[in-house]
Enzyme design. Structure first.
Site, PDB file in Angstrom:
ATOM      1  N   GLY A   1       0.824  -1.202   0.000  1.00 12.28           N
ATOM      2  CA  GLY A   1       0.000   0.000   0.000  1.00 12.28           C
ATOM      3  C   GLY A   1       0.854   1.246   0.000  1.00 12.28           C
TER       4      GLY A   1
ATOM      5  CG  ASP B   1      -5.804  10.709   4.691  1.00  8.49           C
ATOM      6  OD1 ASP B   1      -6.697  11.070   3.894  1.00  8.49           O
ATOM      7  OD2 ASP B   1      -4.788  10.108   4.335  1.00  8.49           O
TER       8      ASP B   1
END
Length: 806
Positions: free
Chosen positions: A516, A633
């Site tokens: 990721g 976020d």
């Protein structure tokens, strides 16, 4: 503390022996001289027997067999002798605790002509029952007379109360009580030696302001086995590990706080507490003192200037003055104590008053010991409070005012103040001495002596600097290789490890297996030396910043490492070496929510559980942590799923840590977040609050419901033609508005318009879950942040659906 042994079957038969005649009571007796003999519940979780509390001092208690945590005591204030004392059922059916064979210390005050039996249930309830032809009848049970603990399923009622222990080492009755008050409100009460007062809910709030109801006079509160607490005054909460069937206990601790303890890995962990600031509790430090709370160091008691502690082993006695209170106005002066508030017990109170008038009001009264001059929270005017007794002192940076302590002027002698010592103590009760700053008069010193002293000091300083420079040059290379050892020492006590860069490079095979990436850095899969699989995030250099920011990095890592929530990814360690900054997390098998949404592997139950788990985690970050934490976020890529598809919030690369008392400050130096998930406040330079996470959460939930990207996209109209691109939120609002105007206020009709058809075709329809989730989501993405719910409100709304469904 005595170690009790479990009873075997033959001994149980002996203890619960019944006479052949049903008209006589059973002959039961338990001797204090054999404390290893205990009554054991059928599941083995609970034991009851004699418990050693001091030298030759025993009480009869119930405790968890595994951890010896006491949950109930019969004679907490009257321990019995270790010789010839016993617990027995007499011929009249009365359960009696006798001291040294002489007199009755405690009894159930029951009578029965039938056969009786004493049983410890699997719930921890000790029951005295009689046998009848139609079954058994309860004569007495310990659940009806709790001490300081409630077990799951045990009710607190209008007829019962919890009373704290005196201290952690003294189990006798203390000063704090949990009761239903006369207004049917669940209340914490300080009942001290001289005064009593309510301190929770906040006494300056009326019941509805504290979100309590006074209309249900049944007065019942209970903790269920899954970790949910409910009360008839509408005070409800769930523990941080809610939903897991484990051993729990709700306890009124000696510090006056209510906590729920859950047993994890043979250790009791606090999974909920009523009060976050320990100093809000009344009477902790006694009279003439102040209490100061620090999230890292805990609670600290201090005597007021000029006062000394009365009892060095017990702070509840408070402090006493080391001077006579002056009688005349001209004999007094005042010492300013900034940020110190003394709650309650005013002689005089007036608003919109000057400092001089307030001081004169105190000087008028010989018994006035101090006055408080502070800004009223509602109208912004200064208020004056004169005090005849000084109780519930609390030092808090958020308090907008000060306390002025009255002392005699004769403490001054020829312009020189005597040293007045202020005694203070940490939570362990140890008393130490802290000297207050005072101004001293200076003796005349000749110029020659001054020159000689300064010259000697300069030579000494130069020598020390020279030695220091040589020493630094010798160890500089070693420090470069070992990284910030000070940071390691700072972090290591909190249970996570400082890795070297070479260790993590080897664990990831040279950072080859990427799993990721985001704006904060790239995440790699790695195998640690202990064979654990980890997710290792390598932060970008622009996130790390300059060397002087290393201390801030270590401070934030320390805070994140201390967080503990079942829906929060666990951090195992970090690396701070040279320019390298890496974070080591647990590896989750099912990957991110984004990956699972893309592959359509989540049915509606999984999606709903993900929504609820994520909401619980954010509520924990916003409202339950000692520090105020914004994630900033929230997006599907930062919500990871374990093997059971339970969500865990990850990636704090953009998070903001703030002091809880400074939540309104505008201290964000840059826009944080990901396009499509960011709240409007970021774009319009508005004040940033926890509602930015609420908005991002709502966008993620919309993405789960609709299967559409939150960024600008082409939308087809009813004729199948491509229309102008719009955001996901705008499209959902238009669908809701249009459907409501055409078909009336049906909640399902507009939800049906936005649901991803591929989800329905694959997993069918769960209307109630989808309606609830859609309703909550649309509230989270309101443009006005003040109209958005808090994350704890989101949790309540989602849980209410589960409760209704059950």
């Amino acid at each position: 503390m005595a170690v009790s042994l479990m009873l075997h079957v033959p001994l149980l038969l002996y203890l619960f022996f019944h006479s052949s005649s049903s008209s006589h009571n059973s002959r039961f007796s338990l001797s204090v001289e054999k404390p290893e003999y205990v009554i054991l519940s059928q599941n083995g979780v609970f034991s009851a027997g004699f418990y050693l509390v001091g030298e030759n001092a025993y009480v009869f208690s119930i405790w968890f067999t595994q951890t010896h945590a006491v949950v109930w005591t019969a004679n907490r204030d009257r321990p019995i002798n270790g010789k010839r004392s016993s617990l027995s059922i007499d011929r009249t059916g009365n359960l009696v605790l006798s001291d040294a064979g002489q007199y009755k210390v405690w009894s159930t005050d029951t009578t029965s002509s039938l056969s009786t039996q004493l049983i410890l249930n699997n719930s921890g309830n000790l029951v005295l029952c009689e046998h009848q032809s139609r079954g058994s009848k309860i004569l007495w049970q310990s659940f009806d007379s709790p001490t300081d603990t409630l077990l799951p399923g045990q009710q607190l009622t209008r007829y019962t109360k919890l009373v704290s222990a005196r201290s952690e080492t003294n189990n006798s009755s203390g000063f704090y009580k949990l009761i239903f008050d006369d207004e049917n409100v669940l209340t914490l009460l300080y009942d001290g030696r001289d005064v009593s007062s309510k301190y929770w809910p906040p006494p300056w709030l009326v019941s509805w302001e504290a979100e309590r109801s006074t209309y249900d006079s049944s007065r019942i509160a209970v903790l269920d086995p899954l970790g949910r607490f409910s009360s008839t005054d509408m005070y409800n909460f769930t523990t941080s590990d809610y939903g897991v069937l484990i051993q729990r206990r709700l306890k009124l601790d000696p510090d006056g706080n209510i906590r729920v303890y859950s047993l994890h890995n043979n250790q009791w962990e606090v999974t909920w507490q009523a009060i976050s600031d320990a100093c809000i509790v009344h009477g902790l430090c006694g009279a003439d003192s102040t209490c100061k709370y620090d999230p890292r160091e805990g609670r600290k008691c201090s005597c007021l200037p000029g006062y000394r502690v009365k009892n060095h082993s017990d702070w509840s006695y408070g402090c006493e003055p080391m001077f006579q209170l002056p009688r005349g106005r001209n004999e007094s002066t005042f010492i300013k104590l900034p940020y110190v508030e003394l709650y309650g017990y005013e002689f005089f109170h007036k608003k919109n008053i000057t400092y001089g008038e307030c001081e004169r009001e105190c000087l008028k009264d010989y018994e006035c010991k101090s006055f408080q001059y502070s800004i009223e929270s509602k109208d912004g005017l200064f208020g004056c409070y004169t005090k005849g007794v000084m109780l519930n002192g609390h030092h808090s940076p958020s308090f907008r005012g000060a306390t002025y302590l009255r002392v005699p002027k004769n403490l001054s002698n020829d312009g020189s103040f005597h040293t007045v010592e202020e005694e203070s103590a940490q939570e362990n009760g140890h008393v130490c001495l802290v000297k207050l700053e005072r101004v001293y008069s200076k003796r005349h010193v000749s110029s020659f002596v001054k020159f000689f002293l300064w010259f000697s000091v300069a030579i000494g300083v130069a020598e020390v600097l020279l030695i220091f420079i040589i020493w630094c040059s010798l160890i500089r290379t070693k420090h470069r290789s070992s990284g910030n050892q000070q940071g390691y020492n700072f972090l290591s006590p909190f249970g996570f490890k400082r890795f070297t860069y070479s260790e993590l490079k080897q664990a990831t095979k040279g950072f080859t297996e990427e799993i990721g990436r985001g704006s904060g850095g790239i995440v790699y899969k790695g195998a640690l030396v202990d064979q654990r699989i980890a997710a290792i995030k390598k932060l970008n250099n622009n996130i790390v910043g300059a060397k002087q920011e290393e201390r801030e990095f270590l401070a934030e890592v320390r805070i994140i490492g201390r967080l503990n929530h079942m829906n929060l990814i666990e951090m195992w360690g970090y690396c701070a070496e040279g320019k390298h900054r890496l974070l080591v997390y647990e590896y989750l098998e099912k990957g991110s929510l984004a990956e699972n949404l893309k592959s359509n592997t989540l049915d509606w139950t999984k999606r709903y559980n993900i929504a609820l788990g994520t909401a619980r985690c954010l509520a924990y970050l916003h409202e339950e942590c000692l520090e105020w934490i914004l994630h900033c976020d929230i997006k599907p890529h930062n919500i990871l799923l374990d093997s059971n598809y339970q969500p865990k919030v990850a990636d704090f690369g953009l998070s903001k840590l703030q002091n809880r008392h400074d939540q309104n400050s505008q201290s964000f130096s840059m826009i944080r977040g990901t396009r499509g998930y960011m709240a409007p406040e970021w774009l319009f330079n508005q004040k940033i609050t926890s509602k930015v996470d609420v908005y991002s959460y709502g966008i993620v939930m919309l993405e789960m419901i609709t299967g559409r990207s939150p960024t600008m996209m082409g939308i087809q109209n009813d004729e199948g033609e491509e229309t102008q691109s719009r955001s996901l939120v705008t499209w959902v609002r238009d669908k809701r508005k249009k459907t409501t105007s055409e078909e009336g206020p049906s909640s399902w009709s507009w939800v049906e318009q936005i649901i991803d058809t591929t989800i329905i075709s694959e997993y069918g329809v769960e209307k109630r879950k989808m309606e609830t989730l859609a309703k909550v989501t649309i509230e989270c993405v309101e443009e006005d942040r003040d109209t958005r719910p808090s994350m704890s409100q989101v949790v309540e709304m989602l849980q209410s659906h589960e409760d209704d469904a059950s």
